[in-house]
Design a protein around this motif. Structure first.
Motif, short mmCIF file in Angstrom:
data_model
loop_
_atom_site.label_atom_id
_atom_site.label_comp_id
_atom_site.label_asym_id
_atom_site.label_seq_id
_atom_site.Cartn_x
_atom_site.Cartn_y
_atom_site.Cartn_z
N PRO A 115 -8.07 23.34 14.77
CA PRO A 115 -9.44 23.35 14.26
C PRO A 115 -10.01 21.96 13.99
N ARG A 116 -9.20 21.03 13.52
CA ARG A 116 -9.70 19.69 13.26
C ARG A 116 -8.54 18.73 13.02
N MET A 117 -8.86 17.46 13.10
CA MET A 117 -7.93 16.39 12.78
C MET A 117 -8.74 15.31 12.08
N PHE A 118 -8.04 14.29 11.59
CA PHE A 118 -8.70 13.19 10.90
C PHE A 118 -8.20 11.86 11.44
N ILE A 119 -9.13 10.92 11.56
CA ILE A 119 -8.77 9.53 11.80
C ILE A 119 -9.06 8.81 10.49
N VAL A 120 -8.04 8.18 9.95
CA VAL A 120 -8.21 7.40 8.72
C VAL A 120 -8.17 5.94 9.12
N THR A 121 -9.23 5.23 8.77
CA THR A 121 -9.29 3.80 9.01
C THR A 121 -9.01 3.09 7.69
N VAL A 122 -8.01 2.23 7.72
CA VAL A 122 -7.62 1.44 6.55
C VAL A 122 -8.22 0.04 6.75
N THR A 123 -8.91 -0.43 5.74
CA THR A 123 -9.49 -1.77 5.79
C THR A 123 -8.98 -2.56 4.60
N TYR A 124 -8.38 -3.72 4.89
CA TYR A 124 -7.91 -4.56 3.80
C TYR A 124 -9.10 -5.10 3.02
N THR A 125 -8.99 -5.07 1.70
CA THR A 125 -10.03 -5.60 0.82
C THR A 125 -9.54 -6.85 0.10
N ALA A 126 -8.34 -7.28 0.44
CA ALA A 126 -7.73 -8.47 -0.17
C ALA A 126 -7.16 -9.33 0.96
N PRO A 127 -6.91 -10.60 0.71
CA PRO A 127 -6.30 -11.47 1.71
C PRO A 127 -4.90 -10.97 2.11
N LEU A 128 -4.49 -11.32 3.34
CA LEU A 128 -3.17 -10.88 3.83
C LEU A 128 -2.04 -11.32 2.92
N GLU A 129 -2.17 -12.46 2.25
CA GLU A 129 -1.09 -12.89 1.36
C GLU A 129 -0.93 -11.95 0.17
N ASP A 130 -1.96 -11.17 -0.14
CA ASP A 130 -1.84 -10.15 -1.18
C ASP A 130 -1.33 -8.82 -0.62
N VAL A 131 -1.61 -8.57 0.66
CA VAL A 131 -1.19 -7.34 1.33
C VAL A 131 0.30 -7.40 1.69
N ASP A 132 0.73 -8.54 2.22
CA ASP A 132 2.09 -8.66 2.76
C ASP A 132 3.21 -8.24 1.82
N PRO A 133 3.18 -8.59 0.53
CA PRO A 133 4.28 -8.16 -0.35
C PRO A 133 4.37 -6.63 -0.51
N LEU A 134 3.29 -5.92 -0.20
CA LEU A 134 3.27 -4.46 -0.34
C LEU A 134 3.69 -3.74 0.93
N ARG A 135 3.89 -4.49 2.03
CA ARG A 135 4.23 -3.85 3.32
C ARG A 135 5.48 -2.99 3.26
#
Length: 104
Positions: free
Chosen positions: A8-28
């Motif tokens: 019946p349906r599916m979803f595409i979820v787009t993730v957009t970083y709202t912080a610099p990569l140096e803040d994202v990387d430790p959470l990977r």
């Protein structure tokens, strides 16, 4: 060969970083574990990085919108305020040979 899809349906979820990569990387690592768990339970079908690396994309099977919202709220990126999600709902009509499993 092309197969008609009856999901019946599916979803595409787009993730957009709202912080610099140096803040994202430790959470990977935590984010990766979160993705692997959801994929193992077929709550996510595909997950990958955007090119250029500004976020990611998930393909999600049919589920109630409230369940999808609850699931996405547990993303370590979202919990830690380094990303946001946008959701596109669609109705898959056709799938390529080898992807018939997406119909169920």
């Amino acid at each position: 060969m092309i197969h008609f899809c009856h999901n019946p349906r599916m979803f595409i979820v787009t993730v957009t970083y709202t912080a610099p990569l140096e803040d994202v990387d430790p959470l990977r690592p935590a984010h990766g574990d979160w993705l692997k768990d959801l994929i193992s339970r077929r709550l996510l079908l595909v997950a990958g990085r955007q090119v250029p690396l500004i976020g990611g994309i998930y393909l999600v099977p049919d589920m109630p919108a409230e369940e999808l919202d609850r699931m996405l709220a547990t993303d370590p990126y979202l919990i830690n305020g380094v990303a946001e999600h946008s959701i596109t709902e669609f109705t898959p009509l056709l799938v390529a040979t080898g992807l018939e499993d997406l119909k169920s």
